[in-house]
Scaffold this motif. Structure first.
Motif, PDB file in Angstrom:
ATOM      1  N   GLN A  87      47.728   6.258 -20.799  1.00  0.00           N
ATOM      2  CA  GLN A  87      47.078   4.959 -20.621  1.00  0.00           C
ATOM      3  C   GLN A  87      45.831   5.034 -19.743  1.00  0.00           C
ATOM      4  N   LEU A  88      44.796   4.327 -20.158  1.00  0.00           N
ATOM      5  CA  LEU A  88      43.613   4.178 -19.316  1.00  0.00           C
ATOM      6  C   LEU A  88      43.990   3.519 -17.996  1.00  0.00           C
ATOM      7  N   GLU A  89      44.905   2.552 -18.051  1.00  0.00           N
ATOM      8  CA  GLU A  89      45.339   1.849 -16.845  1.00  0.00           C
ATOM      9  C   GLU A  89      46.056   2.786 -15.873  1.00  0.00           C
ATOM     10  N   ASP A  90      46.794   3.755 -16.401  1.00  0.00           N
ATOM     11  CA  ASP A  90      47.479   4.710 -15.528  1.00  0.00           C
ATOM     12  C   ASP A  90      46.506   5.716 -14.923  1.00  0.00           C
ATOM     13  N   LEU A  91      45.477   6.084 -15.670  1.00  0.00           N
ATOM     14  CA  LEU A  91      44.438   6.924 -15.086  1.00  0.00           C
ATOM     15  C   LEU A  91      43.765   6.205 -13.918  1.00  0.00           C
ATOM     16  N   ALA A  92      43.545   4.892 -14.080  1.00  0.00           N
ATOM     17  CA  ALA A  92      42.950   4.112 -12.995  1.00  0.00           C
ATOM     18  C   ALA A  92      43.873   4.073 -11.781  1.00  0.00           C
ATOM     19  N   TYR A  93      45.183   3.944 -12.027  1.00  0.00           N
ATOM     20  CA  TYR A  93      46.154   3.945 -10.932  1.00  0.00           C
ATOM     21  C   TYR A  93      46.081   5.247 -10.140  1.00  0.00           C
ATOM     22  N   TRP A  94      46.088   6.375 -10.854  1.00  0.00           N
ATOM     23  CA  TRP A  94      46.077   7.664 -10.166  1.00  0.00           C
ATOM     24  C   TRP A  94      44.721   7.925  -9.496  1.00  0.00           C
ATOM     25  N   SER A  95      43.660   7.415 -10.102  1.00  0.00           N
ATOM     26  CA  SER A  95      42.348   7.550  -9.466  1.00  0.00           C
ATOM     27  C   SER A  95      42.353   6.919  -8.082  1.00  0.00           C
ATOM     28  N   GLU A  96      42.915   5.709  -8.009  1.00  0.00           N
ATOM     29  CA  GLU A  96      42.962   5.003  -6.723  1.00  0.00           C
ATOM     30  C   GLU A  96      43.920   5.682  -5.757  1.00  0.00           C
TER      31      GLU A  96
END
Length: 221
Positions: free
Chosen positions: A66-75
């Motif tokens: 998920q793009l949303e999970d990549l964003a989570y791990w980025s943060e």
């Protein structure tokens, strides 16, 4: 029913850096490609799978994250993670692919894909992200993304819709099976209905874990 969309289709750039470990090279580093890409039962055209013993089965023809999970791990990790950085062939958005039911089928572009089970984190993944504690943390978060089998070959492109065709009559999601196989043995009573929908290798393991969780013993082969 539309679930979400394809943000990108990603193909491997084979790496030989130190993080690749004992295999000395890896296709973990995947990057978005332009134009349509053919998905077949053998895998994704133009992609490279180095460790075929672990990642090369028919039920691992493609991997989605998920793009949303990549964003989570980025943060969480303070990294700029972009599509392909989880080693995924398909970066998806707009729905939770880890909540997909094992065995459900999607139409994505011209292909029909079936959800076969969760991805498990490995040392190569941790090395690629340069985060030694990733295996433990990724497991605790419990949003692994699904492996996919290709039931109907076809071309897939960024922007394609992910449409639900059908799903089995059980409630075991990718995330649920991942949690069970990584220690949540209290879920054991929910697992038997999903076993017929699992590839043989994973079905055998799930059955053994259920037996142990319920106080039985497993014969040694």
């Amino acid at each position: 029913m539309k679930l979400g969309r394809v943000e990108s289709v990603n193909l491997a750039v084979v790496s030989t850096a130190a993080w690749t470990g004992r295999k000395k090279k890896s296709g973990m580093d995947k990057r978005p490609t332009e134009g349509p890409t053919m998905f077949t039962a053998e895998g994704v055209a133009g992609d490279t799978v180095v460790d075929l013993a672990v990642h090369g089965a028919w039920f691992q023809a493609a991997y989605a994250y998920q793009l949303e999970d990549l964003a989570y791990w980025s943060e969480r990790l303070g990294k700029d993670l972009v599509p392909g950085n989880a080693g995924e062939n398909l970066t998806l958005s707009g729905f939770d692919a880890s909540a997909a039911i094992i065995g459900e089928r999607w139409r994505v572009g011209g292909a029909v894909l079936r959800v076969t089970g969760p991805r498990s984190p490995c040392v190569v993944f941790a090395g690629f992200w340069d985060h030694p504690k990733l295996i433990k943390e990724f497991t605790e978060v419990g949003r692994p993304g699904p492996y996919l089998a290709v039931e109907q070959a076809g071309e897939v492109s960024a922007g394609d819709s992910v449409e639900l065709l059908d799903r089995p009559d059980h409630d075991v999601s990718v995330a649920t099976l991942f949690a069970f196989t990584h220690g949540a043995r209290e879920l054991a009573e929910r697992i038997p209905p999903v076993v017929p929908h699992l590839p043989d290798r994973w079905a055998e393991r799930a059955e053994k874990l259920v037996t142990v969780a319920q106080g039985g013993t497993v014969a040694q082969s």
